[in-house]
Design an enzyme around this catalytic site. Structure first.
Site, PDB file in Angstrom:
ATOM      1  N   HIS A   1      51.594  23.185  24.343  1.00 12.46           N
ATOM      2  CA  HIS A   1      51.207  24.548  23.963  1.00 12.46           C
ATOM      3  C   HIS A   1      49.694  24.593  23.737  1.00 12.46           C
ATOM      4  O   HIS A   1      49.108  23.619  23.254  1.00 12.46           O
ATOM      5  CB  HIS A   1      51.957  24.968  22.693  1.00 12.46           C
ATOM      6  CG  HIS A   1      51.789  26.424  22.400  1.00 12.46           C
ATOM      7  ND1 HIS A   1      50.682  26.928  21.769  1.00 12.46           N
ATOM      8  CD2 HIS A   1      52.587  27.490  22.685  1.00 12.46           C
ATOM      9  CE1 HIS A   1      50.806  28.248  21.672  1.00 12.46           C
ATOM     10  NE2 HIS A   1      51.949  28.611  22.217  1.00 12.46           N
TER      11      HIS A   1
ATOM     12  N   GLU B   1      47.946  25.872  21.536  1.00 13.98           N
ATOM     13  CA  GLU B   1      47.517  25.584  20.156  1.00 13.98           C
ATOM     14  C   GLU B   1      47.475  24.081  19.899  1.00 13.98           C
ATOM     15  O   GLU B   1      46.633  23.590  19.144  1.00 13.98           O
ATOM     16  CB  GLU B   1      48.449  26.308  19.167  1.00 13.98           C
ATOM     17  CG  GLU B   1      48.166  27.810  19.172  1.00 13.98           C
ATOM     18  CD  GLU B   1      49.351  28.692  18.892  1.00 13.98           C
ATOM     19  OE1 GLU B   1      50.374  28.201  18.381  1.00 13.98           O
ATOM     20  OE2 GLU B   1      49.266  29.900  19.204  1.00 13.98           O
TER      21      GLU B   1
ATOM     22  N   SER C   1      51.588  37.756  23.937  1.00 15.49           N
ATOM     23  CA  SER C   1      51.807  39.139  23.494  1.00 15.49           C
ATOM     24  C   SER C   1      52.950  39.848  24.233  1.00 15.49           C
ATOM     25  O   SER C   1      52.852  41.039  24.541  1.00 15.49           O
ATOM     26  CB  SER C   1      50.514  39.944  23.584  1.00 15.49           C
ATOM     27  OG  SER C   1      49.520  39.358  22.751  1.00 15.49           O
TER      28      SER C   1
ATOM     29  N   ASN D   1      59.092  31.153  20.245  1.00 16.50           N
ATOM     30  CA  ASN D   1      58.341  30.075  19.595  1.00 16.50           C
ATOM     31  C   ASN D   1      57.973  30.565  18.195  1.00 16.50           C
ATOM     32  O   ASN D   1      57.106  31.419  18.046  1.00 16.50           O
ATOM     33  CB  ASN D   1      57.093  29.763  20.434  1.00 16.50           C
ATOM     34  CG  ASN D   1      56.196  28.733  19.770  1.00 16.50           C
ATOM     35  OD1 ASN D   1      56.554  28.150  18.747  1.00 16.50           O
ATOM     36  ND2 ASN D   1      55.026  28.511  20.350  1.00 16.50           N
ATOM     37  N   TRP D   2      58.632  30.022  17.209  1.00 16.64           N
ATOM     38  CA  TRP D   2      58.414  30.497  15.831  1.00 16.64           C
ATOM     39  C   TRP D   2      57.190  29.862  15.182  1.00 16.64           C
ATOM     40  O   TRP D   2      56.873  30.169  14.031  1.00 16.64           O
ATOM     41  CB  TRP D   2      59.680  30.263  14.981  1.00 16.64           C
ATOM     42  CG  TRP D   2      60.850  31.086  15.408  1.00 16.64           C
ATOM     43  CD1 TRP D   2      60.848  32.078  16.362  1.00 16.64           C
ATOM     44  CD2 TRP D   2      62.202  31.023  14.918  1.00 16.64           C
ATOM     45  NE1 TRP D   2      62.101  32.629  16.491  1.00 16.64           N
ATOM     46  CE2 TRP D   2      62.956  31.999  15.620  1.00 16.64           C
ATOM     47  CE3 TRP D   2      62.846  30.229  13.973  1.00 16.64           C
ATOM     48  CZ2 TRP D   2      64.318  32.204  15.391  1.00 16.64           C
ATOM     49  CZ3 TRP D   2      64.205  30.432  13.743  1.00 16.64           C
ATOM     50  CH2 TRP D   2      64.935  31.409  14.446  1.00 16.64           C
ATOM     51  N   LYS D   3      56.523  28.972  15.892  1.00 20.87           N
ATOM     52  CA  LYS D   3      55.284  28.355  15.401  1.00 20.87           C
ATOM     53  C   LYS D   3      55.462  27.884  13.950  1.00 20.87           C
ATOM     54  O   LYS D   3      56.534  27.443  13.585  1.00 20.87           O
ATOM     55  CB  LYS D   3      54.112  29.329  15.574  1.00 20.87           C
ATOM     56  CG  LYS D   3      53.997  29.809  17.033  1.00 20.87           C
ATOM     57  CD  LYS D   3      52.731  30.536  17.365  1.00 20.87           C
ATOM     58  CE  LYS D   3      52.717  30.913  18.839  1.00 20.87           C
ATOM     59  NZ  LYS D   3      51.496  31.590  19.268  1.00 20.87           N
TER      60      LYS D   3
ATOM     61  N   GLU E   1      50.726  30.600  29.822  1.00 23.55           N
ATOM     62  CA  GLU E   1      50.282  31.362  28.657  1.00 23.55           C
ATOM     63  C   GLU E   1      48.761  31.447  28.644  1.00 23.55           C
ATOM     64  O   GLU E   1      48.090  30.507  28.185  1.00 23.55           O
ATOM     65  CB  GLU E   1      50.745  30.683  27.362  1.00 23.55           C
ATOM     66  CG  GLU E   1      52.239  30.586  27.213  1.00 23.55           C
ATOM     67  CD  GLU E   1      52.658  30.479  25.750  1.00 23.55           C
ATOM     68  OE1 GLU E   1      53.452  31.308  25.311  1.00 23.55           O
ATOM     69  OE2 GLU E   1      52.162  29.577  25.039  1.00 23.55           O
TER      70      GLU E   1
ATOM     71  N   GLY F   1      55.897  34.625  20.974  1.00 21.73           N
ATOM     72  CA  GLY F   1      55.480  34.188  19.648  1.00 21.73           C
ATOM     73  C   GLY F   1      55.820  35.243  18.607  1.00 21.73           C
ATOM     74  O   GLY F   1      56.954  35.359  18.154  1.00 21.73           O
ATOM     75  N   GLY F   2      54.832  36.035  18.240  1.00 18.67           N
ATOM     76  CA  GLY F   2      54.964  37.011  17.155  1.00 18.67           C
ATOM     77  C   GLY F   2      56.218  37.872  17.224  1.00 18.67           C
ATOM     78  O   GLY F   2      56.917  38.042  16.213  1.00 18.67           O
TER      79      GLY F   2
ATOM     80  N   GLY G   1      48.703  36.026  20.720  1.00 13.97           N
ATOM     81  CA  GLY G   1      48.469  36.531  19.365  1.00 13.97           C
ATOM     82  C   GLY G   1      47.380  37.581  19.277  1.00 13.97           C
ATOM     83  O   GLY G   1      46.935  37.927  18.190  1.00 13.97           O
TER      84      GLY G   1
HETATM   85  P1  13P Z   1      52.363  35.714  20.989  1.00 16.35           P
HETATM   86  O1  13P Z   1      53.614  36.261  21.611  1.00 16.35           O
HETATM   87  O2  13P Z   1      52.319  35.891  19.507  1.00 16.35           O
HETATM   88  O3  13P Z   1      51.140  36.210  21.693  1.00 16.35           O
HETATM   89  O4  13P Z   1      52.392  34.124  21.201  1.00 16.35           O
HETATM   90  C1  13P Z   1      52.646  33.615  22.468  1.00 16.35           C
HETATM   91  C2  13P Z   1      52.879  32.162  22.348  1.00 16.35           C
HETATM   92  O5  13P Z   1      51.982  31.396  22.056  1.00 16.35           O
HETATM   93  C3  13P Z   1      54.240  31.655  22.570  1.00 16.35           C
HETATM   94  O6  13P Z   1      54.267  30.285  22.703  1.00 16.35           O
END
Ligand code: 13P
Length: 251
Positions: A95, A97, A213, A9-11, A167, A234-235, A173
């Protein structure tokens, strides 16, 4: 057997050029990986260009959200049909967020999931508890409510296009991953809940991803758990080498 799925997920990161460059780099690093389904989710504006770059590769494309109507006077929205048109096979829905900052609810998750399935997309439906909810021992009730509401009314057939992602919000994050046991405990809870609500064959077949993470260093342990079928990253998905290392967790 549930095929492992690793999704990045590149957000809200990467221009079109950066996304295409990353895809091209990733393509060569994962080209031999036949055992894992690999998905990347760039921002809307990069979907079409990244789709062209995935041609002939084993990488599939996801959007990060969608609307539930196909078309109409809905300024700013993007429908599942248009995501298909841009080359997507998947879409992330609900998600944390989006729940936290954009008013996503279990009801909108449900509408979006049904619309995505109807358009022929695979829906990656996210659930997860906050730190406060975990600390007040509400994890299971929160997850149960989210699954109940978000997946209400789905048929067994529709579940062929559903992937659940667990999640925990406190692990996103933060660098704080759920332990293998903490994750497995919730994953099996979700699977048993799905069995109760939708039947054993749905529960046995549906893939449940872990997100929060995930890194090259912890993916193997997480993937070793019986009810963890993949990861939503994510990251660590923003760099080709670390995301490739995660997708190649089998070594
Ligand atoms: P991180 O891997 O940066 O913790 O993010 C997880 C995420 O929200 C994937 O959708």
């Amino acid at each position: 057997m549930r095929k492992p799925l690793i999704a990045g997920n590149w957000k809200l990161f990467k221009t079109i050029g950066e996304a295409v460059d990353m895809l091209n780099e990733l393509k060569s690093l994962v080209s031999n990986n036949k055992e894992v389904e690999i998905v990347v989710a760039p921002v809307f504006t990069a979907l079409s260009s990244v789709s062209a770059a995935t041609a002939g590769s084993n990488i599939r494309l996801s959007a990060q959200d969608c609307y539930w109507e196909e078309e109409g006077a809905f300024t700013g929205e993007v429908s599942p049909k248009l995501l298909k048109d841009a080359g997507c096979s998947h879409v992330i829905i609900g998600h944390s967020e989006r729940r936290q900052y954009f008013g996503e609810t279990d009801l909108t998750v449900n509408k979006k999931t049904k619309a995505a399935i109807a358009a022929g997309l695979n829906a990656i439906v996210c659930v997860g508890e906050s730190l406060a909810e975990r600390e007040s021992e509400q994890t299971f009730s929160v997850i149960e409510t989210q699954i109940h509401g978000g997946l209400a009314g789905l048929s067994e057939k529709m579940f062929a296009q559903v992937i659940v992602a667990y999640e925990p919000v406190w692990a996103i994050g933060t660098g704080k991953t759920a332990s293998e046991d903490q994750a497995q405990e919730v994953h099996i809870f979700i699977r048993q809940l799905l069995a109760r609500l939708f039947g054993k064959s749905v529960a046995d077949a549906v893939r449940i991803l872990y997100g929060g993470s995930v890194k090259p260093e912890n993916v193997k342990g997480l993937m070793g758990q019986p009810d963890i079928d993949g990861a939503l990253v994510g990251g660590a998905s923003l760099k080709a080498d670390s995301f490739a290392a995660i997708t190649n967790f089998k070594g």
